[in-house]
Scaffold this motif. Structure first.
Motif, PDB file in Angstrom:
ATOM      1  N   LEU A  51     -86.290  16.527  -7.857  1.00 28.23           N
ATOM      2  CA  LEU A  51     -85.143  16.768  -8.726  1.00 28.23           C
ATOM      3  C   LEU A  51     -84.579  18.130  -8.367  1.00 28.23           C
ATOM      4  O   LEU A  51     -85.320  19.102  -8.279  1.00 28.23           O
ATOM      5  N   ASN A  52     -83.263  18.193  -8.201  1.00 26.95           N
ATOM      6  CA  ASN A  52     -82.689  19.482  -7.823  1.00 26.95           C
ATOM      7  C   ASN A  52     -82.634  20.422  -9.021  1.00 26.95           C
ATOM      8  O   ASN A  52     -82.975  20.061 -10.142  1.00 26.95           O
ATOM      9  N   SER A  54     -80.332  21.613 -10.913  1.00 25.27           N
ATOM     10  CA  SER A  54     -79.480  21.303 -12.055  1.00 25.27           C
ATOM     11  C   SER A  54     -79.873  20.003 -12.740  1.00 25.27           C
ATOM     12  O   SER A  54     -79.373  19.710 -13.832  1.00 25.27           O
ATOM     13  N   GLY A  55     -80.730  19.239 -12.110  1.00 26.26           N
ATOM     14  CA  GLY A  55     -81.175  17.992 -12.718  1.00 26.26           C
ATOM     15  C   GLY A  55     -80.242  16.822 -12.543  1.00 26.26           C
ATOM     16  O   GLY A  55     -80.442  15.770 -13.167  1.00 26.26           O
ATOM     17  N   ASP A  56     -79.236  16.964 -11.704  1.00 29.44           N
ATOM     18  CA  ASP A  56     -78.276  15.864 -11.561  1.00 29.44           C
ATOM     19  C   ASP A  56     -78.430  15.095 -10.265  1.00 29.44           C
ATOM     20  O   ASP A  56     -77.618  14.208  -9.955  1.00 29.44           O
ATOM     21  N   ASN A  57     -79.457  15.407  -9.526  1.00 26.53           N
ATOM     22  CA  ASN A  57     -79.693  14.703  -8.267  1.00 26.53           C
ATOM     23  C   ASN A  57     -81.195  14.451  -8.130  1.00 26.53           C
ATOM     24  O   ASN A  57     -81.998  15.386  -8.184  1.00 26.53           O
ATOM     25  N   ARG A  58     -81.538  13.185  -7.966  1.00 27.63           N
ATOM     26  CA  ARG A  58     -82.935  12.781  -7.899  1.00 27.63           C
ATOM     27  C   ARG A  58     -83.193  11.976  -6.636  1.00 27.63           C
ATOM     28  O   ARG A  58     -82.280  11.354  -6.088  1.00 27.63           O
ATOM     29  N   ALA A  71     -87.692  14.218 -14.462  1.00 30.04           N
ATOM     30  CA  ALA A  71     -86.750  14.903 -15.346  1.00 30.04           C
ATOM     31  C   ALA A  71     -87.199  16.343 -15.534  1.00 30.04           C
ATOM     32  O   ALA A  71     -88.310  16.715 -15.130  1.00 30.04           O
TER      33      ALA A  71
END
Length: 124
Positions: A51-52, A54-58, A71
């Protein structure tokens, strides 16, 4: 320096669920990418999910897609791995890792910090 502590492992029957947590120390957690890896007895450590910052890319390894979810909660300095529909082949020690670059990666050598691991055993 960042310290990572995993928790949430245990023994579960096939088809069951577990949620692993990775608590991080330090004030820079929100800038790090997070990853989960696992190592079964006699095997090399392998990538599970990432997970990057910012949490918007997995990104997931194929064998866990649709079953596992990575998450993070930056307010709690914690990353999670929700594992559903567990299979006996998911049995392993699970490790969380942090990458200072913040970028999504599955490469083990790109992670800078590692936890001590938590054991997951899935019985058939």
């Amino acid at each position: 320096q960042v310290q990572l502590v995993e928790s949430g492992g245990g023994l579960v029957q096939a088809g069951g669920s577990l949620r692993l947590s990775c608590a991080a120390s330090g004030r820079t957690f929100s800038s790090y990418a997070m990853g989960w890896f696992r190592q079964a007895p006699g095997k090399e450590r392998e990538f599970v999910a990432a997970l990057n910052w910012s949490g918007d890319n997995r990104y997931y390894t194929d064998s866990v897609k649709g079953r596992f979810t990575i998450a993070r909660d930056n307010a709690k300095n914690t990353a999670y791995l929700q594992m559903n529909s567990l299979k006996p082949e998911d049995t392993a020690d699970y490790y969380c890792a942090a990458d200072r670059s913040g970028r999504l990666t599955a490469r083990r050598y790109e992670y800078d910090y590692w936890g001590q691991g938590t054991q997951v055993t899935v019985s058939s």
